[in-house]
Write an enzyme that holds these catalytic residues in place. Structure first.
Site, PDB file in Angstrom:
ATOM      1  CD  GLU A 163     -11.086  51.942  54.885  1.00 34.70           C
ATOM      2  OE1 GLU A 163     -11.033  52.939  54.104  1.00 34.70           O
ATOM      3  OE2 GLU A 163     -11.440  52.241  56.077  1.00 34.70           O
TER       4      GLU A 163
ATOM      5  CG  HIS B 245     -10.305  55.607  52.418  1.00 39.00           C
ATOM      6  ND1 HIS B 245      -9.595  55.143  53.616  1.00 39.00           N
ATOM      7  CD2 HIS B 245      -9.520  56.609  51.965  1.00 39.00           C
ATOM      8  CE1 HIS B 245      -8.488  55.689  53.913  1.00 39.00           C
ATOM      9  NE2 HIS B 245      -8.593  56.924  53.008  1.00 39.00           N
TER      10      HIS B 245
ATOM     11  CB  SER C 166      -6.931  58.592  55.150  1.00 37.29           C
ATOM     12  OG  SER C 166      -6.119  58.144  54.057  1.00 37.29           O
TER      13      SER C 166
END
Length: 505
Positions: free
Chosen positions: A310, A401, A197
């Protein structure tokens, strides 16, 4: 035996660590001077050397942040919070190996606002046990890590302005690695940086930063998002607005540095930084996307990929992926028809999640491997689509995610607050061993001359003709397979249409 005393000498002084199940562990090592007082919003300064043996058996402070948010979405409790936060941790399987060991430096994610290198999913013991030296680090977050204001800019000569203090912290940690990692059995000539990330965005930023050249040798990017970096003029306007919020109409640098460190993380959303760096300073002269689009990144090997759902993180922040499809139907029905044909998906919600995923994450992976090919240095592209066996009813659309982190780090046995009622299974742990082996192989073997990575499935470096992606999991089930031209037309279309799509929001 756990927690046996151990002493190591570094350039700054001696450290006392511990041994945990055969792995040497050193925690809370200062890699730069505390960035407090007059050192707030400045380039990291050297640590003052110490004469006595320093205890390195406890985690260092994490940067100021929203603790509850980190517990909920960042991987756990970050521990003690302080502006004095420039500490790192080292795990090593052997202090005096016959040959220096590859080094893997983990840069945590959390939108540049939450996180710490001490969190359970990032524990380096499991990877270290398999033949590498692992380093995790804390760095300045939020406005302490990224900030611009005219009063601060005035302290620098023309062209020397610094706004990306968090990136400078990461660079200082890599300089520490170059100075000291040999004392822990590590090879300073074989350093892999990896992160997820905003940690992945950090890796890309370091690939784009002239100040990071020579401090590492390859990078792994997990689920980095394609948001544009913040323009410096926008950052300056934001900094002035922050000062006004605190009642400082014509703030001086001294007044800004006198503001309480714990007051920044609780600012209103409109005064937030956004999960990106600031483009235009000495650290990051050009935006990351622009650097890769021009293939001007450092010539180091790169592995990059993203997860199958995601959109989960967008949903967490209140972004409705379905809204984009609704807007397209109203404004650009022909474009929507083309997108539907490429995705073979007719449910607006599912289609919206997939389009959001590929636009926000997939297009950047394609851009990066294409840039690597243009630069004449290898890149590898992956797609993570495994869901733990006890979470398949929860993760209906694929891997969320951040879900790949405990597989990559091989930390499925570590405490996991969020998933306490959905424990990992033996099959999950076996798949984690298979996945993390590719990260280890990359750290050991990848070089600018590599054409493939070894493993249970040979993973060729990406090039436009074959366009190979390695898939970790298929529809949630365990599998490792290569796929040619995976999502090729979708990502090309979305890359071309990204600007138009952003304007639709």
């Amino acid at each position: 035996m756990k927690n046996e005393p151990l002493r190591i000498h570094t350039a700054e002084g001696a450290l006392r660590g511990a041994i945990d199940e055969g792995i040497f562990v050193f925690k809370g090592i200062p890699y730069a001077a505390p960035p407090v007082g007059a050192l707030r919003w400045r380039t990291p300064k050297p640590v003052t050397p110490w004469k006595e043996v320093r205890d390195a058996t406890h985690w260092g402070n994490a940067s100021w942040q929203h603790r509850e948010q980190c517990v909920l979405a960042g991987g756990g409790d970050p521990g003690h919070l302080s502006e004095d936060c420039l500490y790192l941790n080292v795990w090593s399987p052997e202090i005096q190996p016959s040959r220096p060991l590859p080094v893997m430096v983990w840069i945590h994610g959390g939108g540049f606002t939450i996180g710490a290198g001490s969190l359970h999913p990032y524990n380096g013991k499991a990877l270290a046990a398999r033949g590498v030296v692992v380093v995790t680090l804390n760095y300045r977050l939020g406005h302490l890590g990224f900030f611009a204001h005219p009063a601060l800019d005035a302290e620098y000569p023309s062209g020397e302005v610094v706004n990306n203090f968090a990136l400078l912290d990461q660079i200082a940690a890599l300089q520490w690695v170059q100075r000291n990692i040999a004392s822990f059995g590590g090879d300073r000539r074989n350093v892999t940086i990896f992160g997820e990330s905003s940690g992945g965005r950090s890796v890309l930023s370091l690939f784009a930063s002239p100040l990071a050249a020579g401090l590492f040798h390859k990078g792994i990017v997990q689920s980095a998002y394609s948001l544009p970096d913040k323009k410096r003029q926008d950052a300056l306007a934001s900094g002035v607005a922050v000062a006004h919020h605190f009642g400082l109409e014509n703030a001086s640098a001294e007044e800004l540095r006198a503001l309480p460190a714990d007051s920044f993380w609780s600012l209103p959303v409109r005064l937030g930084n956004g999960p990106v760096a600031i483009a235009g300073d000495r650290v990051l002269p050009k935006p990351v996307v622009e650097v890769f689009a021009a293939a001007r990144q450092h010539r180091y090997p790169l592995m990059i990929g993203y997860n199958s759902d995601e959109a989960s993180v967008l949903e967490y922040f209140g972004v409705d992926p379905t809204a984009t499809i609704t807007t397209l139907r109203q404004r650009r029905p022909l474009l929507l028809k083309l997108i539907k044909s490429l995705y073979d998906e007719h449910d607006d919600h599912r289609l919206g999640r997939k389009v959001a995923r590929d636009m926000a994450f997939g297009t950047l992976t394609w851009l990066a491997v294409h840039a690597q090919h243009q630069r004449g240095v290898p890149g590898w592209r992956y797609y993570f689509d495994y869901v733990s066996e006890n979470s398949r009813d929860l993760c209906r659309y694929g891997s969320w995610h951040g879900n790949e982190i405990p597989y990559v780090m091989d930390t499925l046995t570590a405490e996991n607050v969020q998933m306490a009622d959905r424990p990992f299974t033996d099959n999950d742990r076996q798949f984690a061993r298979r996945i993390s082996e590719y990260w280890l192989r990359f750290a050991h073997d990848a070089s600018e001359f590599s054409h493939q990575l070894q493993g249970e499935v040979i993973w060729p470096a990406w090039h436009p003709g074959a366009d190979v992606t390695l898939r970790f999991g298929i529809k949630g089930e365990a599998a490792i397979v290569t796929q040619h031209r995976f999502m090729r037309l979708r990502l090309r279309l979305l890359r071309l249409l990204m600007r138009a799509m952003v304007k639709l929001k």
